[in-house]
Design an enzyme around this catalytic site. Structure first.
Site, short mmCIF file in Angstrom:
data_model
loop_
_atom_site.label_atom_id
_atom_site.label_comp_id
_atom_site.label_asym_id
_atom_site.label_seq_id
_atom_site.Cartn_x
_atom_site.Cartn_y
_atom_site.Cartn_z
N ARG A 83 19.08 0.31 1.59
CA ARG A 83 18.09 1.38 1.53
C ARG A 83 16.45 0.89 1.44
NH1 ARG A 83 19.41 5.05 -3.60
NH2 ARG A 83 18.48 3.35 -4.76
N LYS A 185 12.58 5.44 -1.39
CA LYS A 185 11.95 5.67 -2.84
C LYS A 185 10.54 4.90 -2.58
CE LYS A 185 14.76 4.43 -6.42
NZ LYS A 185 15.55 5.84 -6.88
N GLU A 221 17.12 18.25 -6.04
CA GLU A 221 17.23 17.13 -6.90
C GLU A 221 17.05 17.85 -8.25
OE1 GLU A 221 17.06 13.35 -5.99
OE2 GLU A 221 15.99 13.65 -3.88
C1 LIG Z 1 16.52 6.79 -7.13
C2 LIG Z 1 16.79 8.21 -6.86
C3 LIG Z 1 18.02 8.75 -7.21
C4 LIG Z 1 19.12 7.96 -7.42
O1 LIG Z 1 19.59 6.93 -6.66
P1 LIG Z 1 20.55 6.01 -7.26
O2 LIG Z 1 20.76 4.72 -6.15
O3 LIG Z 1 21.85 6.51 -7.64
O4 LIG Z 1 20.01 5.42 -8.54
C5 LIG Z 1 17.89 10.05 -7.04
N1 LIG Z 1 16.72 10.79 -6.36
C6 LIG Z 1 15.56 10.12 -6.55
C7 LIG Z 1 14.36 11.23 -6.13
C8 LIG Z 1 15.58 8.87 -6.89
O5 LIG Z 1 14.46 8.27 -6.67
#
Ligand SMILES: *Cc1c(COP(=O)(O)O)cnc(C)c1O
Length: 339
Positions: A83, A185, A221
């Site tokens: 990722r 991210k 989300e």
């Molecule tokens: C990091 C994140 C998640 C969750 O991802 P994981 O890999 O399960 O920790 C979900 N939504 C957002 C916006 C994130 O930044």
């Protein structure tokens, strides 16, 4: 060498510094150099760096657990590596190599292993960051990049077991548009959420639910966690259209639901009106793992789920997932990397 004097009984989700961090660099057009562990501390950076001026950067988040018999476990770390590499491309940064990413994680965790609390008291949160560290006045990619992995012991999200949270739907703010950067991210995605989330917290809610930016109907989300609804024995979660972050917890829950519980999983758009008819709702991410949602407020109406209790399927998913992550159950999917 610094000794560990952290009291594991008082941990929350706040930063506690540890012994060391990993630092690697990359010049534009060259490969990432092999980094090294250095004592944890401040770094020096140009005020004209692209990360400070234009937000050229991303982060990752993962946890290391220590079992009762002192084994150290990482959960699907290659997924974080992949990722991060994809995110680099979207943010015009050189793709971080999987080899360097994995080496960094393992070195940081091993060198700071005495900072990992026992599982019932928390975990070691690992935070990789990648950013443009050279100066650049015009809006253009940096000529140098820095990759750092630091870590911090953190407490369990829910002290005293799972407890349902209260959420409110954000009607004034969106998280990410289609074709934007919501699916990576990117550091710039997170500050805009602090205002609506802070407002919601002052009103007594744990977090906000974001709706899609185009039609303002479909759930995206919950803060920085993925959303799930359970209805008539089926699991529904918003499909990954580009604006939603592809969570590793999300992917793991889908596999567990399908392959361990034999449930149908639908990855599709789910409107906020449909959500209000669900039997159970929860959100999921590395920090809180699975958070049951007890109620959702939308346009002056508050709806209660599972009578405000933890739903049965939500609990079952939590128990299976944490059994694998904490190393108390076997690992049928081969998700654990033991150091
Ligand atoms: C990091 C994140 C998640 C969750 O991802 P994981 O890999 O399960 O920790 C979900 N939504 C957002 C916006 C994130 O930044």
């Amino acid at each position: 060498m610094k000794t560990n004097n952290v009291n594991f009984d008082d941990l929350t989700f706040t930063f506690t510094e540890t012994r060391s961090m990993y630092v690697a660099k990359c010049k534009l057009g060259q490969d990432w150099n092999t980094g090294e562990l250095v004592p944890y501390g401040n770094i020096s950076i140009s005020p004209a760096s692209t990360v400070l001026n234009y937000g050229q950067g991303l982060f990752e988040g993962m946890k290391a657990y220590k079992t009762d018999d002192e084994r150290i476990l990482l959960f699907r770390p290659e997924m974080n590596a992949e990722r991060a590499a994809k995110g680099c491309l979207r943010l015009s940064m050189p793709e971080i190599s999987k080899t360097i990413f994995m080496e960094a994680i393992q070195k940081v965790v091993n060198d700071n292993s005495d900072y990992i609390p026992p599982t019932e008291k928390g975990a070691l949160y690992i935070r990789p960051i990648i950013f443009g560290s050279a100066e650049g006045l015009g809006v253009a990619p940096s000529t140098e990049y820095t990759f750092i992995v630091y870590c911090s012991p953190v407490g369990p999200y829910f002290k005293g077991g799972l407890s349902p949270i209260k959420l409110i739907v954000s009607t004034n703010y969106h998280r990410a548009p289609l074709k934007g950067t919501g699916g990576v991210k990117a550091i710039g995605n997170y500050v805009p959420g602090m205002l609506p989330s802070g407002n919601a917290k002052r009103e007594g809610f744990a977090e906000i639910i974001y709706l899609d930016a185009a039609e303002e109907q479909y759930v995206e989300e919950v803060g920085a966690a993925n959303f799930f609804a359970i209805k008539e024995g089926k699991i529904i979660t918003p499909e990954l259209t580009g604006s939603i972050l592809p969570g590793i917890t999300r992917d793991s829950i889908i596999h567990i639901a399908q392959e361990k519980l034999g449930m149908a999983v639908e990855e599709r758009r789910i409107s906020i009106d449909e959500v209000m008819t669900a039997d159970e709702v929860f959100c999921a991410g590395t920090a809180a793992i699975i958070s049951p949602i007890g109620s959702i407020k939308y346009k002056n109406k508050e709806h209660l789920f599972s009578k405000g209790n933890v739903g049965e399927i939500t609990r079952e998913l939590y128990d299976i997932l944490t059994g694998i992550q904490f190393g108390t159950d076997n690992d049928p999917f081969n998700w654990i990397l033991e150091l």
